[in-house]
Design an enzyme around this catalytic site. Structure first.
Site, PDB file in Angstrom:
ATOM      1  N   ARG A  82     -33.548   8.604  -3.472  1.00 49.35           N
ATOM      2  CA  ARG A  82     -32.821   7.338  -3.312  1.00 49.35           C
ATOM      3  C   ARG A  82     -32.697   6.982  -1.831  1.00 49.35           C
ATOM      4  NH1 ARG A  82     -27.265   7.021  -6.431  1.00 49.35           N
ATOM      5  NH2 ARG A  82     -26.578   8.287  -4.673  1.00 49.35           N
ATOM      6  N   LYS A 184     -28.224   2.366  -1.014  1.00 47.44           N
ATOM      7  CA  LYS A 184     -26.962   2.853  -0.460  1.00 47.44           C
ATOM      8  C   LYS A 184     -26.907   2.511   1.031  1.00 47.44           C
ATOM      9  CE  LYS A 184     -24.068   6.752  -1.746  1.00 47.44           C
ATOM     10  NZ  LYS A 184     -22.941   5.976  -2.247  1.00 47.44           N
ATOM     11  N   GLU A 220     -20.657  -3.209 -11.143  1.00 48.26           N
ATOM     12  CA  GLU A 220     -20.118  -1.865 -10.926  1.00 48.26           C
ATOM     13  C   GLU A 220     -18.841  -1.996 -10.106  1.00 48.26           C
ATOM     14  OE1 GLU A 220     -22.537   0.683  -8.430  1.00 48.26           O
ATOM     15  OE2 GLU A 220     -23.446  -1.023  -7.443  1.00 48.26           O
TER      16      GLU A 220
HETATM   17  N1  PLP Z   1     -22.224   2.931  -7.215  1.00 46.90           N
HETATM   18  C1  PLP Z   1     -21.873   2.916  -5.929  1.00 46.90           C
HETATM   19  C2  PLP Z   1     -21.663   1.604  -5.287  1.00 46.90           C
HETATM   20  C3  PLP Z   1     -21.717   4.115  -5.224  1.00 46.90           C
HETATM   21  O1  PLP Z   1     -21.370   4.110  -3.948  1.00 46.90           O
HETATM   22  C4  PLP Z   1     -21.929   5.323  -5.900  1.00 46.90           C
HETATM   23  C5  PLP Z   1     -21.803   6.593  -5.197  1.00 46.90           C
HETATM   24  O2  PLP Z   1     -22.732   7.190  -4.784  1.00 46.90           O
HETATM   25  C6  PLP Z   1     -22.287   5.287  -7.246  1.00 46.90           C
HETATM   26  C7  PLP Z   1     -22.427   4.071  -7.873  1.00 46.90           C
HETATM   27  C8  PLP Z   1     -22.528   6.547  -8.001  1.00 46.90           C
HETATM   28  O3  PLP Z   1     -23.769   7.089  -7.683  1.00 46.90           O
HETATM   29  P1  PLP Z   1     -24.021   8.642  -7.809  1.00 46.90           P
HETATM   30  O4  PLP Z   1     -23.718   9.012  -9.210  1.00 46.90           O
HETATM   31  O5  PLP Z   1     -25.456   8.800  -7.483  1.00 46.90           O
HETATM   32  O6  PLP Z   1     -23.118   9.295  -6.836  1.00 46.90           O
HETATM   33  C1  COI Z   2     -20.268   8.884  -3.730  1.00 43.18           C
HETATM   34  O1  COI Z   2     -19.812   8.954  -4.867  1.00 43.18           O
HETATM   35  O2  COI Z   2     -20.919   9.800  -3.221  1.00 43.18           O
HETATM   36  C2  COI Z   2     -20.103   7.690  -2.913  1.00 43.18           C
HETATM   37  O3  COI Z   2     -20.805   7.541  -1.962  1.00 43.18           O
HETATM   38  C3  COI Z   2     -19.051   6.731  -3.265  1.00 43.18           C
HETATM   39  C4  COI Z   2     -18.107   6.490  -2.165  1.00 43.18           C
HETATM   40  C5  COI Z   2     -17.181   5.430  -2.615  1.00 43.18           C
HETATM   41  C6  COI Z   2     -17.346   7.696  -1.758  1.00 43.18           C
END
Ligand code: PLP
Ligand code: COI
Length: 341
Positions: A82, A184, A220
């Site tokens: 990612r 991200k 989201e």
């Molecule tokens: N959506 C957003 C905007 C996020 O910042 C995160 C955190 O990483 C997620 C979703 C969840 O992603 P992940 O499950 O890969 O941590």
């Molecule tokens: C994560 O879950 O790793 C994120 O980056 C989300 C953030 C709001 C802490």
């Protein structure tokens, strides 16, 4: 390894300076070898791309102590991949994915004393990030970059841990159609700051963002994807090009379909249909699976039948199975849990 004297069970989701961090520089078209360093401070030129045009991306994953005492992490290859996608979208040079995983391991090992013990409820949050470092004043990508990784012990993202939260439908947008919502990038989080401060002032734990184009579909929150459970136990997750492809959400969908035998739908979810769902939750690295008890849509309250006391039964089953796999109590797909030490 002597652990640090930290009250693991009572730490929140905050920054704590640890001993070592990783740094690698991209100069003259190539990444250098990278190394661990002691300094948590960064000194850059005032005109660095990161300061002027927000050329910065990041990742988030966790290391933790599994049931058998090993220090492990969850699917770091997907964070590496990612980050490559994020880098390409912001015209940054991707950090090699195999080196990403190795560097994460190095930083965690160097800070082993900060990895919370099994069963403490805390984990070591890992934050890889990259930024444009050389001066840019015309709007263009930098040509020098720094990739860094620091770690910090954390507790639950939402106060109260597994207690259901109340969120609101935001009047602000987080991401545009064809924008950067699916990567991200730090800029997406800057976009959400006013909205989250507003939501907190109004007593809500988070925002539900809608699609910016029609404002009829669920996207989201500021830091997690949504999961919904229908009354007949189908897992539904919103489909959109402008939300982050959560690794936790993708893992939950796999668990639901292949381990729990549930029906899974990844499709557009309309605000109008929320009232029909039996359960709602947020999922992400930081959020893990956090139950949502109520959604406030401009005064109209959508209350899920599972209530405000505990997570709904299906959410709980998903939570127990996912965290069981992560902690090594339940056997999951090969390669999901990666050993560090
Ligand atoms: N959506 C957003 C905007 C996020 O910042 C995160 C955190 O990483 C997620 C979703 C969840 O992603 P992940 O499950 O890969 O941590
Ligand atoms: C994560 O879950 O790793 C994120 O980056 C989300 C953030 C709001 C802490």
């Amino acid at each position: 390894m002597e652990k640090k004297d930290i009250d693991w069970a009572n730490i929140g989701f905050g920054y704590m300076k640890t001993d070592k961090r990783y740094v690698s520089w991209y100069r003259n078209g190539a990444w250098d070898d990278g190394e661990l360093t002691d300094s948590a401070e960064i000194t850059l030129n005032e005109c660095a791309g990161v300061f002027q045009y927000a050329q910065t991306i990041f990742e988030g994953l966790k290391a933790y102590t599994a049931e058998d005492g090993r220090i492990v992490m969850f699917r770091p290859d997907l964070n590496a991949a990612r980050m490559t996608d994020s880098a390409k979208r912001l015209e940054m040079p991707p950090f090699p994915e195999d080196r990403f995983v190795e560097a994460v391991k190095q930083v965690v090992k160097a800070n082993e004393a900060y990895v919370p013990p099994y069963g403490s409820g805390a984990t070591l949050y890992i934050r890889p990030y990259m930024m444009g470092t050389n001066p840019v004043i015309g709007v263009k990508p930098a040509n020098e970059y720094m990739f860094r990784i620091f770690v910090t012990p954390v507790g639950p993202y939402f106060k109260g841990g597994a207690k259901p939260i109340v969120i609101k439908v935001s009047d602000f947008d987080r991401a545009a159609p064809h924008g950067t919502g699916n990567i991200k990038a730090g800029l997406n989080y800057a976009m959400s700051l006013h909205a989250i401060v507003t939501a907190h002032e109004e007593g809500f734990a988070e925002n539900m963002y809608l699609d910016a184009g029609s404002r009829t579909k669920v996207e989201e929150t500021g830091g997690a994807n949504f999961i919904f459970i229908t009354k007949d136990k189908t897992l539904v997750t919103p489909l959109s090009d402008s939300i982050l492809p959560s690794i936790t959400r993708r893992s939950i969908c796999y668990v639901a379909e292949h381990i729990l035998g549930m029906k899974v739908e990844h499709r557009e979810v309309y605000l109008d249909e929320l009232k029909d769902f039996a359960e709602c939750g947020l999922c992400g690295t930081a959020a893990v699976i956090s139950p949502v008890g109520k959604i406030n849509d401009h005064g109209r309250e959508i209350a899920f039948p599972a209530g405000m006391e505990e997570m709904g039964p299906v959410t709980k089953e998903l939570y127990d199975t996912l965290t069981g796999i992560q902690m090594g109590r339940i056997e999951g797909p090969k390669d999901w849990v990666v050993e560090i030490a």
